[in-house]
Scaffold this active site. Structure first.
Site, PDB file in Angstrom:
ATOM      1  N   HIS A  43       0.826  -1.213   0.000  1.00 56.01           N
ATOM      2  CA  HIS A  43       0.000   0.000   0.000  1.00 56.01           C
ATOM      3  C   HIS A  43       0.856   1.256   0.000  1.00 56.01           C
ATOM      4  O   HIS A  43       0.471   2.296   0.547  1.00 56.01           O
ATOM      5  CB  HIS A  43      -0.933   0.030   1.221  1.00 56.01           C
ATOM      6  CG  HIS A  43      -1.972  -1.045   1.215  1.00 56.01           C
ATOM      7  ND1 HIS A  43      -3.225  -0.882   0.657  1.00 56.01           N
ATOM      8  CD2 HIS A  43      -1.943  -2.312   1.681  1.00 56.01           C
ATOM      9  CE1 HIS A  43      -3.931  -2.000   0.793  1.00 56.01           C
ATOM     10  NE2 HIS A  43      -3.167  -2.885   1.415  1.00 56.01           N
TER      11      HIS A  43
ATOM     12  N   HIS B  38      -4.195   1.153  12.007  1.00 51.69           N
ATOM     13  CA  HIS B  38      -3.923  -0.126  12.679  1.00 51.69           C
ATOM     14  C   HIS B  38      -5.257  -0.794  13.007  1.00 51.69           C
ATOM     15  O   HIS B  38      -6.128  -0.165  13.611  1.00 51.69           O
ATOM     16  CB  HIS B  38      -3.124   0.135  13.959  1.00 51.69           C
ATOM     17  CG  HIS B  38      -2.643  -1.088  14.676  1.00 51.69           C
ATOM     18  ND1 HIS B  38      -2.736  -2.358  14.155  1.00 51.69           N
ATOM     19  CD2 HIS B  38      -2.071  -1.232  15.895  1.00 51.69           C
ATOM     20  CE1 HIS B  38      -2.231  -3.222  15.008  1.00 51.69           C
ATOM     21  NE2 HIS B  38      -1.826  -2.587  16.079  1.00 51.69           N
TER      22      HIS B  38
ATOM     23  N   TYR C 122       0.604  -4.100  11.973  1.00 51.38           N
ATOM     24  CA  TYR C 122       0.575  -2.671  11.614  1.00 51.38           C
ATOM     25  C   TYR C 122       1.457  -1.853  12.544  1.00 51.38           C
ATOM     26  O   TYR C 122       2.298  -1.078  12.107  1.00 51.38           O
ATOM     27  CB  TYR C 122      -0.875  -2.166  11.616  1.00 51.38           C
ATOM     28  CG  TYR C 122      -1.654  -2.701  10.458  1.00 51.38           C
ATOM     29  CD1 TYR C 122      -2.009  -4.049  10.398  1.00 51.38           C
ATOM     30  CD2 TYR C 122      -1.993  -1.899   9.385  1.00 51.38           C
ATOM     31  CE1 TYR C 122      -2.687  -4.562   9.318  1.00 51.38           C
ATOM     32  CE2 TYR C 122      -2.675  -2.405   8.304  1.00 51.38           C
ATOM     33  CZ  TYR C 122      -3.011  -3.732   8.277  1.00 51.38           C
ATOM     34  OH  TYR C 122      -3.674  -4.250   7.199  1.00 51.38           O
TER      35      TYR C 122
ATOM     36  N   ASN D   1     -10.421  -2.632   2.362  1.00 55.39           N
ATOM     37  CA  ASN D   1     -10.095  -2.613   0.931  1.00 55.39           C
ATOM     38  C   ASN D   1     -11.367  -2.391   0.136  1.00 55.39           C
ATOM     39  O   ASN D   1     -12.462  -2.439   0.695  1.00 55.39           O
ATOM     40  CB  ASN D   1      -9.469  -3.961   0.507  1.00 55.39           C
ATOM     41  CG  ASN D   1      -8.003  -4.097   0.892  1.00 55.39           C
ATOM     42  OD1 ASN D   1      -7.314  -3.090   1.088  1.00 55.39           O
ATOM     43  ND2 ASN D   1      -7.539  -5.325   1.001  1.00 55.39           N
TER      44      ASN D   1
HETATM   45 FE1  HDD Z   1      -2.779  -4.669   5.394  1.00 56.09          FE
HETATM   46  C1  HDD Z   1      -1.187  -1.691   5.204  1.00 56.09           C
HETATM   47  C2  HDD Z   1      -5.675  -3.304   4.246  1.00 56.09           C
HETATM   48  C3  HDD Z   1      -4.157  -7.779   5.163  1.00 56.09           C
HETATM   49  C4  HDD Z   1      -0.157  -5.904   7.073  1.00 56.09           C
HETATM   50  N1  HDD Z   1      -3.320  -2.877   4.805  1.00 56.09           N
HETATM   51  C5  HDD Z   1      -2.528  -1.775   4.768  1.00 56.09           C
HETATM   52  C6  HDD Z   1      -3.270  -0.667   4.247  1.00 56.09           C
HETATM   53  C7  HDD Z   1      -4.529  -1.124   3.999  1.00 56.09           C
HETATM   54  C8  HDD Z   1      -4.559  -2.502   4.357  1.00 56.09           C
HETATM   55  C9  HDD Z   1      -5.704  -0.340   3.458  1.00 56.09           C
HETATM   56  C10 HDD Z   1      -2.739   0.736   4.013  1.00 56.09           C
HETATM   57  C11 HDD Z   1      -3.023   1.587   5.205  1.00 56.09           C
HETATM   58  C12 HDD Z   1      -2.516   2.996   4.915  1.00 56.09           C
HETATM   59  O1  HDD Z   1      -3.089   3.628   4.028  1.00 56.09           O
HETATM   60  O2  HDD Z   1      -1.529   3.397   5.548  1.00 56.09           O
HETATM   61  N2  HDD Z   1      -4.521  -5.393   4.766  1.00 56.09           N
HETATM   62  C13 HDD Z   1      -5.630  -4.669   4.444  1.00 56.09           C
HETATM   63  C14 HDD Z   1      -6.775  -5.543   4.325  1.00 56.09           C
HETATM   64  C15 HDD Z   1      -6.340  -6.787   4.563  1.00 56.09           C
HETATM   65  C16 HDD Z   1      -4.928  -6.693   4.850  1.00 56.09           C
HETATM   66  C17 HDD Z   1      -8.181  -5.087   4.000  1.00 56.09           C
HETATM   67  C18 HDD Z   1      -7.075  -8.085   4.557  1.00 56.09           C
HETATM   68  C19 HDD Z   1      -8.319  -8.194   4.967  1.00 56.09           C
HETATM   69  N3  HDD Z   1      -2.269  -6.484   5.983  1.00 56.09           N
HETATM   70  C20 HDD Z   1      -2.960  -7.655   5.845  1.00 56.09           C
HETATM   71  C21 HDD Z   1      -2.288  -8.733   6.496  1.00 56.09           C
HETATM   72  C22 HDD Z   1      -1.162  -8.201   7.048  1.00 56.09           C
HETATM   73  C23 HDD Z   1      -1.172  -6.803   6.712  1.00 56.09           C
HETATM   74  C24 HDD Z   1      -2.769 -10.163   6.552  1.00 56.09           C
HETATM   75  C25 HDD Z   1      -0.070  -8.823   7.838  1.00 56.09           C
HETATM   76  C26 HDD Z   1      -0.231  -9.850   8.621  1.00 56.09           C
HETATM   77  N4  HDD Z   1      -1.002  -3.963   5.952  1.00 56.09           N
HETATM   78  C27 HDD Z   1      -0.073  -4.653   6.650  1.00 56.09           C
HETATM   79  C28 HDD Z   1       1.156  -3.820   6.979  1.00 56.09           C
HETATM   80  C29 HDD Z   1       0.793  -2.471   6.415  1.00 56.09           C
HETATM   81  C30 HDD Z   1      -0.556  -2.690   5.786  1.00 56.09           C
HETATM   82  C31 HDD Z   1       2.401  -4.439   6.403  1.00 56.09           C
HETATM   83  C32 HDD Z   1       1.823  -1.862   5.502  1.00 56.09           C
HETATM   84  C33 HDD Z   1       1.851  -0.400   5.893  1.00 56.09           C
HETATM   85  C34 HDD Z   1       1.190  -0.359   7.182  1.00 56.09           C
HETATM   86  O3  HDD Z   1       0.666  -1.550   7.502  1.00 56.09           O
HETATM   87  O4  HDD Z   1       1.116   0.609   7.916  1.00 56.09           O
HETATM   88  O5  HDD Z   1       1.316  -3.751   8.361  1.00 56.09           O
END
Ligand code: HDD
Length: 706
Positions: A84, A348, A371, A157
Site C-alpha cells: 500500500h 492499525h 501494523y 479494501n
Molecule cells: Fe494490510 C497496510 C488493508 C491484510 C499488514 N493494509 C494496509 C493498508 C490497507 C490494508 C488499506 C494501508 C493503510 C494505509 O493507508 O496506511 N490489509 C488490508 C486488508 C487486509 C490486509 C483489508 C485483509 C483483509 N495487511 C494484511 C495482512 C497483514 C497486513 C494479513 C499482515 C499480517 N497492511 C499490513 C502492513 C501495512 C498494511 C504491512 C503496511 C503499511 C502499514 O501496515 O502501515 O502492516
C-alpha cells in the site's frame, strides 16, 4: 488567508471546521512571511551561495547553514509502506444516522447526527510509492475516525475478501505478488510468474482472484468504489453483549470502472489519475460521499451459514443478511502537506474503541500485530501517534516515556501505581467518565495446534457465486483479464494449474481462459455452485448521484457552433457533470452558428487524452468538423472513447468525425444507438435533447462493443 481557508475548495465553499481541523491548526506552519532561518532559528540572508574562501575558492566546513540544509535533505526519505505504498488521502467527517446503542456502546455511533472527524487513505497494494494509480490491483480504503473515545481505524479494501485465510501467509503472498527478486519487475502488476505460482498453489485465493480479475480492480475513481472491513468484527454493548458485524462503504456516485485497455493508457497519460481525481473533486467542492452499512449477525447464528464467519475469503451475501445503513462519510478537505499527513498517517486494525472488538479470524489476529510493528520502523520509533495526523482528539494520559521523536514534556511520575503523583493517571472507569474499553469476554479453549479449521476448506463456492453474479460484459472482462495475466506467465505448468483451479469455479470460464493462453481445457469439475448474489454486480451499483463529476470532452476548432456547446454545457453541468472544451491549442477558437464570437478552450488536446474523460461530443460547424476530421489526435480521441465503451455524441456535421474514426456507419448515420453509446439523433436532435441522451448513457456502464 488562514491555513484553513487555503484548503477550501477552489469552487467550493470552505468545509465546516471540526475539532480535528482546529487541532491541526497548531501544527500548520504559518504562511511563510518571516525571514529565512536555520533549524536553530538563526536568520540567514543568503541561501544561494555556499561560504567559500574567495569567490573561486573551496567551500568551508564552518558553513553550518549549508551543512544543515544538505544534511536535512539527505535524510528526507523514510521507508515506504511495505504494501500500500502508493496512496492518496483526505479529511472529512462521519455522521451517524441513528443510534446503534442496541448493538454497540461505541460513542460515535450512539447518537443520530453525531459527527466524527475522519481521515481516509486510498491506496494500491503492489506498486511502490511512485507507481501509477490505474493498475489492476486491490485498492486500500483505510478510515481513521477521530472519536471522542480515541481513534478507531477501519482498515479495509475495495474488495470484501482476501487472498489468504491466515496472516502467517502474508509475507509469502506479498513476496509472490511484489516485483520479482532477481530483476524487480513488474511494477504495479500481478501478471507475472511468482504471483500466479503462489495463488495457483493456494486455492483459498480463488475467490479473491475473481474479484481481482473483475472490473473492481480497475476503478474509475477512488470516489466510485466500495469499501469493506472484510473481517467479521464484533459490536459490544455497554452490558457486554456481542453481535457479529461486517462493515460496508457504499459510494453515492455508484461503482464504476475503467476497461483494461483504458486503464493501461491512463497509467501512461496520467499516472496520478486517481490521486488527481480525488484532489480536484474536493477542491471543486464536489465532496465524495459514502454510506456506511453494517451486516449484523446475532451470536446465536454464528454457525448457521455454509461458510465460517472467521474465514476472510468469504462474504455474507447481502441477500442473506441485508446491509443496514448506519451513517454517511463525506470527504471535504485535502491535506495541506502530503508527507506530513498522507505519508505519515498510521492505520492499525487494533485501533478500536469501546463497543468494537475482534473475532478469532486468524487474518485479523495477525494484522493486529503487524501494523504497529511496521510503523515502528517506518515512522521512526514508538512516538508516531504524536504526529499531527495520528493524534487523537481525545485526551491522552499514560506513562509511556522517551523514545525517538518524543515531543511531550511529561510531568512528574512515570509509573503506576504511585502516590507521589496523586495516583495519576488513574485507571479510567473509576470516575473516568467516558467509555472504558472492555474486551469482549469470549470463552476460549482448545489445544495448541497448527491446523486450519475444516470449516475453512471450501475455496470455490463463493468464487463461483461471484462469477454467477456477473453481467455478461463483466464476465467477458474477467475472461480477458485472466487471459492477459496468465498470458504474461512464462511457466506453462502454472498456467495449467490455474486453469485447473478455475474449472472448480465455472467450466466455461476455465475453458475460455485455457483457450486464450494456449493450454488444454482442464477436466470439468463436479458440484459447482450455482448460487448468485445480485448485490455483487456493478450493474446494480449505479449509486444515486447520476453523472455528478463525470467529465465530458467537447472537441472544437475554428468554426465550432458555440451556441450548441453552451446549450450542452448548461444541460450537463446542471446535472453535476464537468464539460471541457478541447482544441488543438489553448486560448480560444472562432465560433460559428448563433454563438458568434469566440469559444474559450479549456484544455489543449495534445495535453489531454480520451482516457481522462467519460464521454466525448463533436458539435456541428462545417469548417471545424473538417479540421477535426483531418486531425489524427481528434479522430483517435473519438475512436478510443468508443472502443472503451464510453458514450460518443455528435451534432450535425460532427458525425463526420465519428465516421472518420471508423465507428459503425449505420449506427452513426441512423437514429441514435444509445445501447451502443453512439448519440447523434441523426442531426435532428436539439443540443439539449442530445445532452439528455448523453447524460442517460453516462449513467449506464460500459457498452458491449465486442
Ligand atoms: Fe494490510 C497496510 C488493508 C491484510 C499488514 N493494509 C494496509 C493498508 C490497507 C490494508 C488499506 C494501508 C493503510 C494505509 O493507508 O496506511 N490489509 C488490508 C486488508 C487486509 C490486509 C483489508 C485483509 C483483509 N495487511 C494484511 C495482512 C497483514 C497486513 C494479513 C499482515 C499480517 N497492511 C499490513 C502492513 C501495512 C498494511 C504491512 C503496511 C503499511 C502499514 O501496515 O502501515 O502492516
Amino acid at each position: 488567508m488562514s491555513a484553513h481557508q487555503e484548503s477550501a475548495g477552489r469552487g467550493g465553499s470552505p468545509a465546516p471546521r471540526d475539532v480535528k481541523d482546529e487541532q491541526l491548526d497548531r501544527f500548520r506552519a504559518a504562511p511563510r512571511s518571516d525571514a529565512l532561518t536555520t533549524d536553530q532559528g538563526v536568520r540567514v540572508d543568503d541561501t544561494d551561495n555556499a561560504l567559500r574562501a574567495g569567490a573561486r575558492g573551496p567551500t568551508l566546513l564552518e558553513d553550518f547553514h549549508n551543512r544543515e540544509k544538505l544534511t536535512h535533505f539527505d535524510h528526507e526519505r523514510i521507508p515506504e509502506r511495505v504494501v500500500h505504498a502508493r496512496g492518496a488521502g483526505a479529511y472529512g467527517y462521519f455522521e451517524t444516522y441513528d443510534s446503534l446503542a442496541d448493538h454497540t456502546c461505541a460513542d460515535f455511533l450512539s447518537e443520530a447526527g453525531r459527527r466524527t472527524p475522519v481521515f481516509v487513505r486510498f491506496s494500491t497494494v503492489q506498486g511502490p510509492r511512485g507507481s501509477a494509480d490505474t493498475v489492476r490491483d486491490v485498492r486500500g480504503f483505510a478510515t481513521k475516525f477521530y472519536t471522542r473515545e480515541g481513534n478507531y481505524d477501519l482498515v479495509g479494501n475495495n474488495i470484501p475478501v482476501f487472498f489468504i485465510q491466515d496472516a502467517i501467509k502474508f509475507p509469502d503472498f506479498v513476496h509472490a505478488v511484489k516485483m520479482e527478486p532477481h530483476n524487480e519487475m513488474p511494477t504495479g502488476a500481478s501478471a507475472h510468474d511468482t504471483f500466479w505460482d503462489f495463488c495457483s498453489l493456494q486455492p483459498e485465493s480463488t475467490h479473491m482472484l475473481m474479484w481481482l480479475m473483475s472490473d473492481r480492480a480497475i476503478p474509475r475513481s477512488f470516489r466510485m468504489m466500495q469499501g469493506f472491513g472484510v473481517h467479521t468484527f464484533r459490536f459490544v454493548t455497554a452490558e457486554g453483549r456481542g453481535t457479529f458485524v461486517k462493515f460496508h462503504w457504499k459510494p453515492l456516485l455508484g461503482v464504476h470502472s475503467q476497461v483494461w485497455d483504458e486503464a493501461q493508457i491512463t497509467a501512461g497519460r496520467d499516472p496520478d489519475f486517481h490521486r488527481r481525481d480525488l484532489w480536484e473533486a474536493i477542491e471543486a467542492g464536489a465532496y465524495p460521499e459514502w454510506e456506511l452499512g453494517v451486516q449484523l449477525v446475532p451470536e446465536k447464528d454464528e454457525f448457521s451459514f455454509d461458510f465460517d464467519l472467521l474465514d476472510a475469503t468469504k462474504i455474507i451475501p447481502e441477500e442473506l443478511v441485508p446491509v443496514r445503513p448506519v451513517g454517511r462519510m463525506v470527504l471535504n478537505r485535502n491535506p495541506h502537506n502530503f508527507f506530513a499527513e498522507t505519508e505519515q498517517v498510521a492505520f492499525h486494525t487494533a485501533n478500536v474503541v469501546p463497543g468494537i472488538d475482534f473475532t478469532n479470524d486468524p487474518l485479523l489476529q495477525g494484522r493486529n500485530f503487524s501494523y504497529l510493528d511496521t510503523q515502528l520502523i517506518r515512522l521512526g520509533g514508538p512516538n508516531f501517534s504524536q504526529l499531527p495526523v495520528n493524534r487523537p482528539v481525545a485526551d491522552v494520559h499514560h506513562n509511556h516515556r522517551d523514545g525517538f521523536g518524543q515531543q511531550v514534556i511529561h510531568p512528574g511520575t512515570n509509573y503506576f501505581p504511585n502516590s507521589l503523583g496523586g495516583g495519576c493517571p488513574a485507571h479510567a472507569g473509576a470516575g473516568g467518565g467516558r467509555g472504558v474499553f472492555r474486551h469482549y469476554a469470549e470463552k476460549v479453549d482448545g489445544d495448541k495446534i497448527r491446523m486450519r479449521s475444516e470449516s475453512f476448506q471450501d475455496h470455490y463456492s463463493q468464487a463461483a457465486m461471484f462469477w454467477n453474479s456477473m453481467s455478461d460484459w463483466e464476465q467477458r472482462h474477467i475472461v480477458e483479464a485472466f487471459r492477459f495475466e496468465l498470458g504474461k506467465v512464462n511457466s506453462v505448468q502454472v498456467r495449467e494449474r490455474m486453469t485447473g483451479n478455475l474449472a472448480h469455479v465455472n467450466g466455461d470460464l476455465a475453458a475460455l481462459v485455457a483457450e486464450g493462453i494456449g493450454v488444454p481445457a482442464p477436466q470439468p469439475a463436479d458440484s459447482i455452485s450455482t448460487a448468485s448474489s445480485p448485490a455483487l454486480s456493478q450493474e446494480n451499483l449505479r449509486g444515486t448521484q447520476g453523472i455528478r463529476t463525470r467529465k465530458v470532452a467537447v472537441l472544437a476548432a475554428d468554426g465550432t457552433d458555440a451556441g450548441q456547446v453552451e446549450a450542452v454545457r448548461e444541460r450537463l453541468t446542471a446535472k453535476g457533470a464537468i464539460v471541457e472544451v478541447l482544441a488543438a491549442r489553448d486560448g480560444t477558437v472562432q465560433a460559428a452558428g448563433n454563438g458568434n464570437g469566440t469559444l474559450s478552450v479549456d484544455r489543449a488536446l495534445p495535453t489531454m487524452a480520451s482516457v481522462l474523460y467519460d464521454a466525448v461530443l463533436v458539435p456541428d460547424g462545417k469548417e471545424a468538423v473538417t479540421t477535426l476530421a483531418a486531425d489524427p489526435a481528434a479522430v483517435r480521441f473519438v475512436e478510443e472513447t468508443y472502443r472503451h465503451g464510453k458514450p460518443v455524441a455528435a451534432l450535425g456535421e460532427g458525425t463526420r468525425v465519428l465516421t472518420e474514426a471508423n465507428l459503425p456507419e449505420a449506427l452513426v448515420l441512423g437514429e441514435s444507438a444509445p445501447d451502443y453509446g453512439i448519440l447523434t439523433g441523426n442531426g435532428t436532435a436539439s443540443p439539449a435533447d442530445l445532452a439528455d441522451a448523453l447524460a442517460a448513457a453516462l449513467e449506464l456502464h460500459r457498452f458491449p462493443h465486442r
